[in-house]
Design an enzyme around this catalytic site. Sequence first.
Site, PDB file in Angstrom:
ATOM      1  N   GLU A 265      -4.600  29.315  18.483  1.00 54.98           N
ATOM      2  CA  GLU A 265      -5.417  28.556  17.515  1.00 54.98           C
ATOM      3  C   GLU A 265      -4.538  27.695  16.613  1.00 54.98           C
ATOM      4  O   GLU A 265      -4.459  27.915  15.414  1.00 54.98           O
ATOM      5  CB  GLU A 265      -6.296  29.470  16.654  1.00 54.98           C
ATOM      6  CG  GLU A 265      -6.092  30.936  16.756  1.00 54.98           C
ATOM      7  CD  GLU A 265      -6.854  31.757  15.723  1.00 54.98           C
ATOM      8  OE1 GLU A 265      -6.371  31.923  14.602  1.00 54.98           O
ATOM      9  OE2 GLU A 265      -7.929  32.234  16.082  1.00 54.98           O
ATOM     10  N   PRO A 266      -3.884  26.708  17.178  1.00 50.33           N
ATOM     11  CA  PRO A 266      -3.020  25.847  16.363  1.00 50.33           C
ATOM     12  C   PRO A 266      -3.824  24.819  15.563  1.00 50.33           C
ATOM     13  O   PRO A 266      -4.840  24.320  16.034  1.00 50.33           O
ATOM     14  CB  PRO A 266      -2.163  25.133  17.411  1.00 50.33           C
ATOM     15  CG  PRO A 266      -3.049  25.077  18.617  1.00 50.33           C
ATOM     16  CD  PRO A 266      -3.925  26.283  18.587  1.00 50.33           C
ATOM     17  N   GLY A 267      -3.358  24.533  14.381  1.00 50.57           N
ATOM     18  CA  GLY A 267      -3.954  23.458  13.593  1.00 50.57           C
ATOM     19  C   GLY A 267      -2.939  22.345  13.438  1.00 50.57           C
ATOM     20  O   GLY A 267      -3.033  21.277  14.040  1.00 50.57           O
ATOM     21  N   ARG A 268      -1.900  22.655  12.653  1.00 48.76           N
ATOM     22  CA  ARG A 268      -0.900  21.638  12.309  1.00 48.76           C
ATOM     23  C   ARG A 268      -0.299  20.950  13.529  1.00 48.76           C
ATOM     24  O   ARG A 268      -0.185  19.739  13.578  1.00 48.76           O
ATOM     25  CB  ARG A 268       0.226  22.313  11.510  1.00 48.76           C
ATOM     26  CG  ARG A 268       1.261  21.352  10.958  1.00 48.76           C
ATOM     27  CD  ARG A 268       2.456  22.111  10.379  1.00 48.76           C
ATOM     28  NE  ARG A 268       2.075  23.295   9.680  1.00 48.76           N
ATOM     29  CZ  ARG A 268       1.803  23.364   8.386  1.00 48.76           C
ATOM     30  NH1 ARG A 268       1.887  22.288   7.650  1.00 48.76           N
ATOM     31  NH2 ARG A 268       1.453  24.510   7.832  1.00 48.76           N
TER      32      ARG A 268
ATOM     33  N   TYR B 112       3.450  23.692  -1.837  1.00 48.20           N
ATOM     34  CA  TYR B 112       4.453  24.385  -0.996  1.00 48.20           C
ATOM     35  C   TYR B 112       5.826  23.726  -1.085  1.00 48.20           C
ATOM     36  O   TYR B 112       6.678  23.993  -0.228  1.00 48.20           O
ATOM     37  CB  TYR B 112       4.027  24.369   0.479  1.00 48.20           C
ATOM     38  CG  TYR B 112       2.573  24.658   0.732  1.00 48.20           C
ATOM     39  CD1 TYR B 112       2.039  25.921   0.483  1.00 48.20           C
ATOM     40  CD2 TYR B 112       1.720  23.670   1.226  1.00 48.20           C
ATOM     41  CE1 TYR B 112       0.698  26.178   0.711  1.00 48.20           C
ATOM     42  CE2 TYR B 112       0.386  23.922   1.460  1.00 48.20           C
ATOM     43  CZ  TYR B 112      -0.121  25.176   1.198  1.00 48.20           C
ATOM     44  OH  TYR B 112      -1.445  25.437   1.424  1.00 48.20           O
TER      45      TYR B 112
ATOM     46  N   TYR C 116      -3.722  19.287   7.012  1.00 48.57           N
ATOM     47  CA  TYR C 116      -3.751  19.818   5.645  1.00 48.57           C
ATOM     48  C   TYR C 116      -3.502  18.719   4.610  1.00 48.57           C
ATOM     49  O   TYR C 116      -2.925  18.968   3.561  1.00 48.57           O
ATOM     50  CB  TYR C 116      -2.733  20.956   5.492  1.00 48.57           C
ATOM     51  CG  TYR C 116      -2.945  22.069   6.489  1.00 48.57           C
ATOM     52  CD1 TYR C 116      -4.072  22.880   6.416  1.00 48.57           C
ATOM     53  CD2 TYR C 116      -2.056  22.286   7.544  1.00 48.57           C
ATOM     54  CE1 TYR C 116      -4.298  23.888   7.350  1.00 48.57           C
ATOM     55  CE2 TYR C 116      -2.274  23.286   8.484  1.00 48.57           C
ATOM     56  CZ  TYR C 116      -3.401  24.074   8.372  1.00 48.57           C
ATOM     57  OH  TYR C 116      -3.620  25.075   9.292  1.00 48.57           O
TER      58      TYR C 116
ATOM     59  N   GLY D 194      -0.061  28.636  13.985  1.00 47.83           N
ATOM     60  CA  GLY D 194       1.186  28.768  13.236  1.00 47.83           C
ATOM     61  C   GLY D 194       2.367  28.001  13.765  1.00 47.83           C
ATOM     62  O   GLY D 194       3.410  27.930  13.092  1.00 47.83           O
TER      63      GLY D 194
ATOM     64  N   CYS E 114      -1.832  14.012 -14.400  1.00 49.99           N
ATOM     65  CA  CYS E 114      -1.128  14.480 -15.599  1.00 49.99           C
ATOM     66  C   CYS E 114      -0.536  15.870 -15.401  1.00 49.99           C
ATOM     67  O   CYS E 114      -0.907  16.820 -16.089  1.00 49.99           O
ATOM     68  CB  CYS E 114      -2.089  14.477 -16.770  1.00 49.99           C
ATOM     69  SG  CYS E 114      -2.927  12.902 -16.896  1.00 49.99           S
ATOM     70  N   GLU E 115       0.321  16.005 -14.418  1.00 52.79           N
ATOM     71  CA  GLU E 115       1.034  17.264 -14.172  1.00 52.79           C
ATOM     72  C   GLU E 115       2.366  16.892 -13.563  1.00 52.79           C
ATOM     73  O   GLU E 115       2.431  16.003 -12.713  1.00 52.79           O
ATOM     74  CB  GLU E 115       0.297  18.127 -13.131  1.00 52.79           C
ATOM     75  CG  GLU E 115      -0.994  18.683 -13.606  1.00 52.79           C
ATOM     76  CD  GLU E 115      -1.474  19.847 -12.729  1.00 52.79           C
ATOM     77  OE1 GLU E 115      -0.639  20.499 -12.078  1.00 52.79           O
ATOM     78  OE2 GLU E 115      -2.687  20.070 -12.727  1.00 52.79           O
TER      79      GLU E 115
END
Length: 451
Positions: free
Chosen positions: A302-305, A345, A402, A268, A373-374
């Site tokens: 447990e970091p990811g980013r 986000y 991510y 986190g 197309c959004e």
Amino acid sequence: MTFAETFFSQRVRMTNASAVSPLTRQGPTGQRLDRRDGALCLDGVPLAQIAATVGTPFYAYSAMALRADYAALRHAVAPHGVEVCFAVKANSNIHVLAEFARLGCGMDIVSGGEMARALAAGTPPRRIIFSGVGKTEAEISAALQAGLRQINVESAAELEVVSGVARALGLRAPVAFRVNPDVDAKTHAKITTGRKDSKFGIPAAEIPALYAAAAARPELNVVGLALHIGSQILDLTPFRQAWQTMAHLVKDLRAAGQTVSRLDLGGGLGIGDAHHPGPDLAEYARIIGETVAGLGLELNVEPGRWLCARAGVMVSRVLYLKPGDAADFAVVDAAMNDLMRPALYDAQHPAETLHNPRQAPGTQAHRLVGPICESSDDFGKYKNLGTLLPGDLVAFLDAGAYGAAMSSTYNSRGLVPEVLVDDGQFRVIRRRTEIRDALNLEEGEAWQKAC
Ligand code: LLP
């Protein structure tokens, strides 16, 4: 010399090798992006050269940045005996995982697929933690047979399945309970996971009874507790609150005669953006020291980013320019399927042109949008890109976490290549998928009679 110093000094040596303009982007432990004769380079490799070789869009990661960020985090938390397990979901390319595994980093996984990747990257099973709220029986079985470090259990119902699988296999399952500490991580609602209204973890009040019941079962080895309160957390106060709650719980459990040997502190840790410098690593480590380090526990984060976001960019080509009201549109060839974070986000990734920005009087802001197309296929408004022309290349920064991991083939677009840059060289570490790859999956099998 620490790992971080070693890598940083390597970085300095490389950047001194040729004339370099002032830095455009620094990681926590050194620069990754700079301009050389105007050309944006990742660790000295011109991104335009990679584009010419692999086409656009593509992701590129600096191996040196991955190693340096791991070293910096490890260096900060190691004095408290904290191990680092990389959250594989942030970037699951096996070559990226292998960079971390080679340094002794563990892995935090949430599926059988991620387990296969962590193992393929050379992570010893004893360094792999299995998290996640919805593990299947097959995944639990595979995890126990592989001999993973622990399974973080998120409900009484899941505990029953783990017990059943362990009994059937004649194995003893190492389990930790993921606690929901009811703490607001003060981040985006969609990546907030530690409040009591979230699906994650078990309320602290329910832990003692469950812990005691599990500890009495011979097929379970109850090793401790885990938590994870959310992602992209910039204010460290929620970590302090959550870890204090865990410290109390550990003491209560021990007072009740239980053995608690491990505490998984979750991931986190956020990275800075245009509005916030990002949390201070030393302060993060200090909070670990003040809340849980004195309890004689085996600790891990447990970091990811934090470990991979700043090592990566996504490069895209301008297809068309279109006048717009508040800003001119630049339609680029990357889309929300390639980098979902803005659509999901409202994240805005910084962007840089691969050439020196052309400054012309009255240059407008650009709104970078993709071909999907959004209206949500919109990377946001940028004022720093100068005058854009069709064919120009633009890099979205902080895209190593991510980004590729969350990409999809929506609108029947292929998955884009991933490229690793290391020591002045680059190599494709995931090839672009072509439409034939997708069509192959849809060949269609024989009709089966329904009964
Ligand atoms: N551990 C667990 C149990 C997790 O669920 C997560 C992330 C992590 C660790 C790693 O969190 P990190 O250190 O990367 O913040 N797709 C979103 C982020 C979702 C994070 C989900 N869980 C985004 O692009 O912002």
